[in-house]
Design a protein around this motif. Sequence first.
Motif, PDB file in Angstrom:
ATOM      1  N   THR A 140     -67.856 -77.619 -59.255  1.00  0.00           N
ATOM      2  CA  THR A 140     -69.288 -77.505 -58.999  1.00  0.00           C
ATOM      3  C   THR A 140     -69.569 -76.292 -58.132  1.00  0.00           C
ATOM      4  N   ALA A 141     -70.833 -75.901 -58.079  1.00  0.00           N
ATOM      5  CA  ALA A 141     -71.224 -74.763 -57.257  1.00  0.00           C
ATOM      6  C   ALA A 141     -70.881 -74.996 -55.791  1.00  0.00           C
ATOM      7  N   GLU A 142     -70.967 -76.255 -55.364  1.00  0.00           N
ATOM      8  CA  GLU A 142     -70.659 -76.584 -53.968  1.00  0.00           C
ATOM      9  C   GLU A 142     -69.184 -76.395 -53.650  1.00  0.00           C
ATOM     10  N   ASP A 143     -68.333 -76.418 -54.678  1.00  0.00           N
ATOM     11  CA  ASP A 143     -66.897 -76.236 -54.476  1.00  0.00           C
ATOM     12  C   ASP A 143     -66.523 -74.783 -54.224  1.00  0.00           C
ATOM     13  N   LEU A 144     -67.393 -73.865 -54.616  1.00  0.00           N
ATOM     14  CA  LEU A 144     -67.021 -72.463 -54.667  1.00  0.00           C
ATOM     15  C   LEU A 144     -67.161 -71.756 -53.334  1.00  0.00           C
ATOM     16  N   SER A 145     -66.261 -70.806 -53.107  1.00  0.00           N
ATOM     17  CA  SER A 145     -66.376 -69.894 -51.972  1.00  0.00           C
ATOM     18  C   SER A 145     -67.366 -68.790 -52.324  1.00  0.00           C
ATOM     19  N   ALA A 146     -67.957 -68.186 -51.310  1.00  0.00           N
ATOM     20  CA  ALA A 146     -68.864 -67.060 -51.548  1.00  0.00           C
ATOM     21  C   ALA A 146     -68.105 -65.855 -52.097  1.00  0.00           C
ATOM     22  N   SER A 147     -66.810 -65.787 -51.807  1.00  0.00           N
ATOM     23  CA  SER A 147     -65.969 -64.686 -52.280  1.00  0.00           C
ATOM     24  C   SER A 147     -65.065 -65.172 -53.401  1.00  0.00           C
ATOM     25  N   PRO A 148     -65.067 -64.488 -54.560  1.00  0.00           N
ATOM     26  CA  PRO A 148     -64.155 -64.900 -55.622  1.00  0.00           C
ATOM     27  C   PRO A 148     -62.697 -64.678 -55.263  1.00  0.00           C
ATOM     28  N   ILE A 149     -62.429 -63.733 -54.372  1.00  0.00           N
ATOM     29  CA  ILE A 149     -61.048 -63.511 -53.941  1.00  0.00           C
ATOM     30  C   ILE A 149     -60.560 -64.716 -53.140  1.00  0.00           C
ATOM     31  N   ALA A 150     -61.409 -65.214 -52.239  1.00  0.00           N
ATOM     32  CA  ALA A 150     -61.054 -66.410 -51.476  1.00  0.00           C
ATOM     33  C   ALA A 150     -60.894 -67.612 -52.400  1.00  0.00           C
ATOM     34  N   GLN A 151     -61.777 -67.729 -53.397  1.00  0.00           N
ATOM     35  CA  GLN A 151     -61.673 -68.825 -54.355  1.00  0.00           C
ATOM     36  C   GLN A 151     -60.382 -68.721 -55.161  1.00  0.00           C
ATOM     37  N   PHE A 152     -60.031 -67.510 -55.557  1.00  0.00           N
ATOM     38  CA  PHE A 152     -58.785 -67.313 -56.300  1.00  0.00           C
ATOM     39  C   PHE A 152     -57.579 -67.678 -55.436  1.00  0.00           C
ATOM     40  N   GLU A 153     -57.580 -67.252 -54.185  1.00  0.00           N
ATOM     41  CA  GLU A 153     -56.468 -67.567 -53.290  1.00  0.00           C
ATOM     42  C   GLU A 153     -56.289 -69.076 -53.148  1.00  0.00           C
ATOM     43  N   LEU A 154     -57.406 -69.809 -53.090  1.00  0.00           N
ATOM     44  CA  LEU A 154     -57.334 -71.266 -53.000  1.00  0.00           C
ATOM     45  C   LEU A 154     -56.703 -71.844 -54.257  1.00  0.00           C
ATOM     46  N   TRP A 155     -57.168 -71.409 -55.424  1.00  0.00           N
ATOM     47  CA  TRP A 155     -56.618 -71.926 -56.677  1.00  0.00           C
ATOM     48  C   TRP A 155     -55.154 -71.535 -56.843  1.00  0.00           C
ATOM     49  N   LEU A 156     -54.797 -70.325 -56.420  1.00  0.00           N
ATOM     50  CA  LEU A 156     -53.403 -69.904 -56.520  1.00  0.00           C
ATOM     51  C   LEU A 156     -52.522 -70.768 -55.622  1.00  0.00           C
ATOM     52  N   GLU A 157     -52.998 -71.032 -54.409  1.00  0.00           N
ATOM     53  CA  GLU A 157     -52.251 -71.911 -53.496  1.00  0.00           C
ATOM     54  C   GLU A 157     -52.058 -73.289 -54.113  1.00  0.00           C
ATOM     55  N   GLN A 158     -53.093 -73.808 -54.746  1.00  0.00           N
ATOM     56  CA  GLN A 158     -52.989 -75.121 -55.390  1.00  0.00           C
ATOM     57  C   GLN A 158     -52.028 -75.075 -56.581  1.00  0.00           C
ATOM     58  N   ALA A 159     -52.015 -73.963 -57.311  1.00  0.00           N
ATOM     59  CA  ALA A 159     -51.084 -73.822 -58.433  1.00  0.00           C
ATOM     60  C   ALA A 159     -49.642 -73.796 -57.948  1.00  0.00           C
TER      61      ALA A 159
END
Length: 214
Positions: A18-37
């Motif tokens: 959801t939109a509420e899940d997202l970081s304002a920065s796509p780089i920060a969001q990517f880092e989170l998903w990469l960490e989870q992967a």
Amino acid sequence: MSGNFESYRREYTAGGLTAEDLSASPIAQFELWLEQAVKAGLSDPTAMALSTIDEEGRPWQRIVLLKGLSEGGFVFYTNFGSDKAKAMAVNQNVSLLFPWNELDRQVIVGGVAERMSLTESATYFLSRPRESQIAAWASRQSRPIAKRALLEEEVRKLRNKFADGDVPVPDFWGGYRVQAQRIEFWQGGEHRLHDRFRYVRAEDGSWDVAQLQP
């Protein structure tokens, strides 16, 4: 071999986005998903498909490994004589795809690939295992070879050549940084109602984000 795969499908049930899940920065969001992967135990979480377009307008893809990430972009390394490097020399527009299928996720990056500085490339090269350094010298990437034994013989020669010291940095090898212009996060959803959010870089460097229909 031929077949019909129309009936092959599965439901994506790993979770929504959801939109509420997202970081304002796509780089920060990517880092989170990469960490989870990484935590999920994916075998190659940093593997990404790099798409280029050559001088004849033909697209091509191959898997490369992400070796660095910052607000400046996504980093990988290659031989400057490779097909990918030749394509990027005539068309810097590239795309990256991270296929995290086990998590029902993918991330697509569209941007411009630029060569990194000699200092940056040398710093990474000198951190590589010695055998990887020698392999970089031995392979004239993407060029034809009559048989594998010739490549193995070249590796043996280079081991002897560099036996008494450090392996120098090849002048035909180095890094590229893909400065992202668009980054899309895709999360699989049930009944093909997937969640898609795309960040687009604005002229002032900030990011606009929109949710897309699946």
